[in-house]
Design a protein around this motif. Structure first.
Motif, PDB file in Angstrom:
ATOM      1  N   UNK A  37       0.812  -1.212   0.000  1.00 54.94           N
ATOM      2  CA  UNK A  37       0.000   0.000   0.000  1.00 54.94           C
ATOM      3  C   UNK A  37       0.849   1.267   0.000  1.00 54.94           C
ATOM      4  N   UNK A  38       2.048   1.149   0.625  1.00 57.62           N
ATOM      5  CA  UNK A  38       2.903   2.323   0.709  1.00 57.62           C
ATOM      6  C   UNK A  38       3.225   2.861  -0.674  1.00 57.62           C
ATOM      7  N   UNK A  39       3.275   1.937  -1.657  1.00 57.51           N
ATOM      8  CA  UNK A  39       3.606   2.363  -3.011  1.00 57.51           C
ATOM      9  C   UNK A  39       2.589   3.364  -3.537  1.00 57.51           C
ATOM     10  N   UNK A  40       1.344   3.247  -3.086  1.00 57.23           N
ATOM     11  CA  UNK A  40       0.321   4.181  -3.548  1.00 57.23           C
ATOM     12  C   UNK A  40       0.563   5.573  -2.995  1.00 57.23           C
ATOM     13  N   UNK A  41       1.270   5.618  -1.856  1.00 59.75           N
ATOM     14  CA  UNK A  41       1.637   6.910  -1.289  1.00 59.75           C
ATOM     15  C   UNK A  41       0.504   7.671  -0.638  1.00 59.75           C
ATOM     16  N   UNK A  42      -0.666   7.056  -0.522  1.00 64.63           N
ATOM     17  CA  UNK A  42      -1.780   7.805   0.064  1.00 64.63           C
ATOM     18  C   UNK A  42      -1.754   7.720   1.585  1.00 64.63           C
ATOM     19  N   UNK A  43      -2.039   8.851   2.225  1.00 62.65           N
ATOM     20  CA  UNK A  43      -2.122   8.882   3.689  1.00 62.65           C
ATOM     21  C   UNK A  43      -3.481   9.465   4.058  1.00 62.65           C
ATOM     22  N   UNK A  44      -4.343   8.598   4.573  1.00 62.21           N
ATOM     23  CA  UNK A  44      -5.673   9.091   4.942  1.00 62.21           C
ATOM     24  C   UNK A  44      -5.640   9.683   6.350  1.00 62.21           C
ATOM     25  N   UNK A  45      -5.960  10.954   6.440  1.00 63.67           N
ATOM     26  CA  UNK A  45      -5.936  11.667   7.725  1.00 63.67           C
ATOM     27  C   UNK A  45      -7.388  11.921   8.144  1.00 63.67           C
ATOM     28  N   UNK A  46      -7.757  11.334   9.267  1.00 65.05           N
ATOM     29  CA  UNK A  46      -9.155  11.329   9.708  1.00 65.05           C
ATOM     30  C   UNK A  46      -9.354  12.395  10.786  1.00 65.05           C
ATOM     31  N   UNK A  47     -10.175  13.401  10.510  1.00 65.08           N
ATOM     32  CA  UNK A  47     -10.459  14.476  11.478  1.00 65.08           C
ATOM     33  C   UNK A  47     -11.937  14.834  11.381  1.00 65.08           C
ATOM     34  N   UNK A  48     -12.350  15.869  12.134  1.00 59.86           N
ATOM     35  CA  UNK A  48     -13.687  16.446  11.935  1.00 59.86           C
ATOM     36  C   UNK A  48     -13.576  17.921  11.559  1.00 59.86           C
ATOM     37  N   UNK A  49     -12.482  18.260  10.891  1.00 59.90           N
ATOM     38  CA  UNK A  49     -12.245  19.661  10.551  1.00 59.90           C
ATOM     39  C   UNK A  49     -12.595  19.901   9.086  1.00 59.90           C
TER      40      UNK A  49
END
Ligand code: GAL
Length: 426
Positions: A37-49
């Motif tokens: 998955x790291x190859x996709x390079x996506x980082x999902x950041x979960x907030x309520x902002x």
């Protein structure tokens, strides 16, 4: 058991931290991350902002991330709803089904403990040493994110909860100075004056958790910060005689508040004040970020002060980010966390968010007058934790109190409220 021992352990933990050094660097920087998955390079950041100063703060972090972590792509996993009212439910079900986002926002303190106890978070103490965070994060925050020598999140900021935002013109029109009333009683008297001058609902509030904040502010004012804090570690009894006296006063405050509160979120309450429909709202200083994003000016369009009776007390909370066990993109998440803890990341975030940095080495001149005052108070005031925003207690307790407070909003039954508050503490 761990929950019971947490408050007792926080003081000791600071000492342990200094002594324990880096004995776990390896295990914290390697592990279960999926390299495919790291190859996709996506980082999902979960907030309520999702809007206003909150979104602007998140954007600030993202801009530094894009520069410093250019191999990775930020994916916004935000779920709208003030104070995470919806986000926490979505997060809980994702954690349960083993589909965590790469990182999520959690409050330092009691709220973090829920995730720690469920073994859902990785220990970041090795990364703290690598990034020099142990020396630059405020010590009382380190205590609130540490358990048994392990550190479970990277704090992005410190917010103050016990702040009243007021409309100076509305006050002036009722013959009142744009200054803090000295006590809850004086505040109630001013609300009566405002009503006598045609302001029907001088106090703007919103859905249940904003009411919990108001209740907490009244409890701090009436009990003092020490006894108030004792409500969460068991040294103050929710059934003691001073509690109903404070609850009575809280009930009187609600009589001056807007009736449509249950259906509103916190920005709606702030808007009532700036539109001149109400004189005051009590809200954490993310309101400063919103007022700024709305182009409003301190002293002209609004004034602020510590909630009456709480001058000299800083009721704190802190947003922090974690590395969940099983995060799909571990390397990308580590890069995000490094940005969150960095001087640049915290400047870009906090100057928009209304909060002050969690680091102790920020330059106050990067910040506006509200934040500069908050920095001074954070360094010198007595501290008290926030229930509504997770520094005082775990999520189950918070939910039970919000629900009790929501019921009280229509029933006005002080006895029932006290019973429910005592039950929530069990
Ligand atoms: C808090 C959070 C703040 C702000 C607020 C309103 O829980 O710590 O950063 O977002 O909710 O949404």
């Amino acid at each position: 058991m761990r929950r019971m021992s947490w408050f007792a352990s926080v003081a000791a933990v600071a000492l342990v931290l200094t002594a324990c050094g880096d004995d776990d660097n390896e295990s914290t920087t390697e592990g279960s991350g999926g390299s495919e998955e790291e190859a996709s390079g996506e980082v999902e950041v979960f907030t309520w902002w999702t809007e206003g100063g909150e979104k602007a703060g998140l954007d600030g972090l993202v801009s530094v991330f894009s520069e410093q972590c250019s191999d990775f792509e930020f994916v916004n996993g935000a779920v709208a709803g003030g104070a995470g009212s919806n986000a926490k439910q979505v997060l809980a079900s994702r954690l349960q089904t083993g589909e965590p986002p790469d990182t999520f926002q959690a409050h330092a303190g009691g709220e973090l403990l829920d995730y720690i106890n469920a073994d859902q978070l990785e220990d970041l103490s090795g990364l703290y040493d690598e990034w020099g965070l142990s020396d630059s994060v405020s010590e009382n925050l380190l205590d609130a994110i540490t358990l048994d020598g392990a550190i479970y999140s990277v704090p992005a900021n410190v917010h103050r909860a016990n702040v009243v935002w007021a409309n100076p013109t509305v006050l002036e029109d009722a013959g009142l100075p744009a200054e803090a009333p000295a006590s809850v009683d004086d505040w109630l008297a001013d609300m009566q004056t405002l009503r006598d001058n045609g302001v029907d609902a001088p106090l703007a509030i919103a859905t249940d958790w904003t009411q919990t904040m108001l209740l907490e502010a009244v409890l701090i004012a009436e009990l003092g910060p020490e006894a108030y804090t004792g409500l969460y570690d068991g040294s103050t009894d929710w059934a003691s005689a001073e509690v109903p006296a404070a609850l009575e006063k809280y009930g009187q405050m609600l009589e001056f508040a807007n009736a449509d509160r249950a259906g509103l979120d916190w920005p709606d309450a702030v808007n009532k004040v700036t539109a001149g429909d109400a004189a005051y709202t009590l809200m954490g200083d993310w309101a400063a970020g919103k007022l700024d994003a709305d182009g409003l000016e301190l002293d002209t369009d609004y004034v602020w002060w510590p909630s009456p009776g709480t001058d000299g007390v800083f009721q704190w909370l802190a947003d922090s980010f974690v590395l969940p066990v099983g995060a799909p993109n571990r390397a990308g998440t580590e890069c995000w966390l490094e940005v969150v803890g960095s001087e640049d990341g915290q400047r870009e975030f906090n100057t928009a968010k209304g909060s002050i940095p969690a680091r102790t080495d920020a330059d106050p001149s990067d910040y506006g007058p509200y934040a500069q005052a908050a920095m001074e108070d954070w360094a010198s005031d007595a501290l008290a934790p926030s229930l509504a925003h997770g520094s005082a207690a775990p999520v189950g307790w918070i939910d039970a109190v919000n629900s009790a407070v929501g019921q009280f909003s229509t029933s006005g039954d002080v006895g029932a409220l006290q019973e429910q508050l005592a039950a929530a503490a069990q």
